[in-house]
Design a protein around this motif. Structure first.
Motif, PDB file in Angstrom:
ATOM      1  N   ILE A  19       0.718  -1.198  -0.387  1.00  0.00           N
ATOM      2  CA  ILE A  19       0.224   0.179   0.050  1.00  0.00           C
ATOM      3  C   ILE A  19       0.340   1.192   0.218  1.00  0.00           C
ATOM      4  CG2 ILE A  19      -0.147   0.254   2.675  1.00  0.00           C
ATOM      5  CD1 ILE A  19      -3.244   1.511   1.591  1.00  0.00           C
ATOM      6  N   ILE A  83      -6.552  -1.240  -5.345  1.00  0.00           N
ATOM      7  CA  ILE A  83      -8.141  -0.660  -4.877  1.00  0.00           C
ATOM      8  C   ILE A  83      -7.480   0.945  -4.299  1.00  0.00           C
ATOM      9  CG2 ILE A  83      -9.820  -2.377  -4.107  1.00  0.00           C
ATOM     10  CD1 ILE A  83      -8.732  -1.954  -1.662  1.00  0.00           C
ATOM     11  N   GLN A  84      -8.507   1.887  -4.401  1.00  0.00           N
ATOM     12  CA  GLN A  84      -8.074   3.417  -3.465  1.00  0.00           C
ATOM     13  C   GLN A  84      -8.290   3.248  -2.083  1.00  0.00           C
ATOM     14  OE1 GLN A  84      -8.561   5.811  -7.258  1.00  0.00           O
ATOM     15  NE2 GLN A  84     -10.622   6.718  -5.401  1.00  0.00           N
ATOM     16  N   VAL A  85      -7.930   3.932  -1.586  1.00  0.00           N
ATOM     17  CA  VAL A  85      -8.285   4.236  -0.045  1.00  0.00           C
ATOM     18  C   VAL A  85      -8.317   5.479   0.625  1.00  0.00           C
ATOM     19  CG1 VAL A  85      -8.565   1.653   0.470  1.00  0.00           C
ATOM     20  CG2 VAL A  85      -6.504   2.787   0.644  1.00  0.00           C
ATOM     21  N   PRO A  90      -8.725  -1.651   3.467  1.00  0.00           N
ATOM     22  CA  PRO A  90      -8.035  -2.316   2.523  1.00  0.00           C
ATOM     23  C   PRO A  90      -7.751  -3.857   2.729  1.00  0.00           C
ATOM     24  CG  PRO A  90      -6.174  -0.867   2.595  1.00  0.00           C
ATOM     25  CD  PRO A  90      -7.269  -0.855   3.794  1.00  0.00           C
ATOM     26  N   MET A 103      -8.219  -8.105  -3.920  1.00  0.00           N
ATOM     27  CA  MET A 103      -8.086  -6.515  -2.901  1.00  0.00           C
ATOM     28  C   MET A 103      -9.404  -6.175  -3.003  1.00  0.00           C
ATOM     29  SD  MET A 103      -4.986  -5.777  -2.733  1.00  0.00           S
ATOM     30  CE  MET A 103      -6.171  -4.830  -1.323  1.00  0.00           C
ATOM     31  N   HIS A 105     -12.318  -3.018  -0.636  1.00  0.00           N
ATOM     32  CA  HIS A 105     -12.376  -2.008  -0.115  1.00  0.00           C
ATOM     33  C   HIS A 105     -13.787  -2.273   0.704  1.00  0.00           C
ATOM     34  CE1 HIS A 105     -14.828   1.729  -0.913  1.00  0.00           C
ATOM     35  NE2 HIS A 105     -13.952   2.503  -0.538  1.00  0.00           N
ATOM     36  N   SER A 140      -5.770   1.561   7.988  1.00  0.00           N
ATOM     37  CA  SER A 140      -7.307   2.062   8.032  1.00  0.00           C
ATOM     38  C   SER A 140      -7.771   3.066   9.059  1.00  0.00           C
ATOM     39  CB  SER A 140      -8.299   1.400   7.281  1.00  0.00           C
ATOM     40  OG  SER A 140      -8.343  -0.117   8.481  1.00  0.00           O
ATOM     41  N   ALA A 220      -3.882   1.011  -3.362  1.00  0.00           N
ATOM     42  CA  ALA A 220      -3.084  -1.371  -2.485  1.00  0.00           C
ATOM     43  C   ALA A 220      -2.880  -1.529  -3.735  1.00  0.00           C
ATOM     44  CB  ALA A 220      -4.370  -1.386  -1.390  1.00  0.00           C
TER      45      ALA A 220
END
Ligand SMILES: [Zn+2]
Length: 229
Positions: A19, A83-85, A90, A103, A105, A140, A220
């Motif tokens: 990440i 994926i984006q966070v 993630p 992966m 979200h 997170s 990630a």
């Protein structure tokens, strides 16, 4: 270094999970692709979902842009998942025996809709045994900062929230997702929880809760590096 490397948790040579930190906004596709290339992945095999806080998980076997999807799974070695966070979880999944990986979200909305368990069920449909699947719950928002109202806590068991100010509650999303994994057959020893809070750790992470709508996104990424083919 502008990323965290979780590859050791999965323990299979050539399979990698990363990440980014907040050095750039990885919602920007150019930034995401440069980052992917710099990590040694084939950028032409990158899978990019357009995330909408759904429970939708798709099985993919080639590079693509996916509409309205919050989880991706593949069993193809050259595919690279992303994926984006920015506060949402993630969730990295990998089966070191079958080499199937995912992966996911998992923000509170996706978690309430059981997107993680949905992903595990799909992996089982493609032959995996959940007890072999390994998971990483990445950085997170922690219970320290995740202040929510009763409409959110009502979606989950009461034991996952503690009292905040007035009618606000503090929600423990990481433990909800961990327990969802355990309830769906994963073994505790196969689950790694990164307890870093994206909202507290301003130096390292973007946080939607802390910085609002204009904040950037971390990315990630998991898959096999080209050198391992
Ligand atoms: Zn915090």
């Amino acid at each position: 270094m502008n990323y965290i490397d979780y590859s050791d948790h999965f323990g299979v040579d050539g399979f990698n999970a990363f990440i980014s930190y907040r050095d750039q906004d990885y919602a920007n596709l150019t930034n995401r692709k440069v980052f992917t290339t710099n990590l040694g992945f084939d950028v032409n095999e990158l899978v990019i979902p357009n995330q909408v806080h759904s429970k939708r998980v798709k099985m993919v076997d080639s590079a693509c842009l996916l509409k309205e999807t919050d989880g991706v799974i593949s069993n193809v070695k050259n595919v690279v998942l992303s994926i984006q966070v920015a506060d949402c979880i993630p969730l990295f999944l990998f089966n070191p025996i079958s080499h199937q990986f995912g992966m996911i979200h998992s923000g509170w909305r996706g978690t309430a809709q059981c997107i993680g368990p949905n992903a595990i069920h799909i992996m089982e449909t493609y032959g995996d045994n959940a007890k072999d699947v390994m998971a990483i719950i990445g950085p997170s928002i922690g219970q320290c900062c995740f202040e929510v109202g009763p409409e959110v806590t009502a979606q989950f068991d009461r034991t996952y929230s503690i009292k905040g100010k007035n009618d606000r509650m503090m929600l423990d999303l990481k433990n909800i997702v961990k327990d969802q994994m355990l309830a769906n057959g994963l073994l505790g020893k196969n689950i790694l929880v990164d307890n870093q809070c994206t909202c507290c750790e301003k130096e390292y992470f973007f946080s939607y809760r802390r910085d609002g709508q204009e904040t950037g996104r971390m990315v990630a990424i998991s898959g096999w590096r080209q050198s391992s083919f």
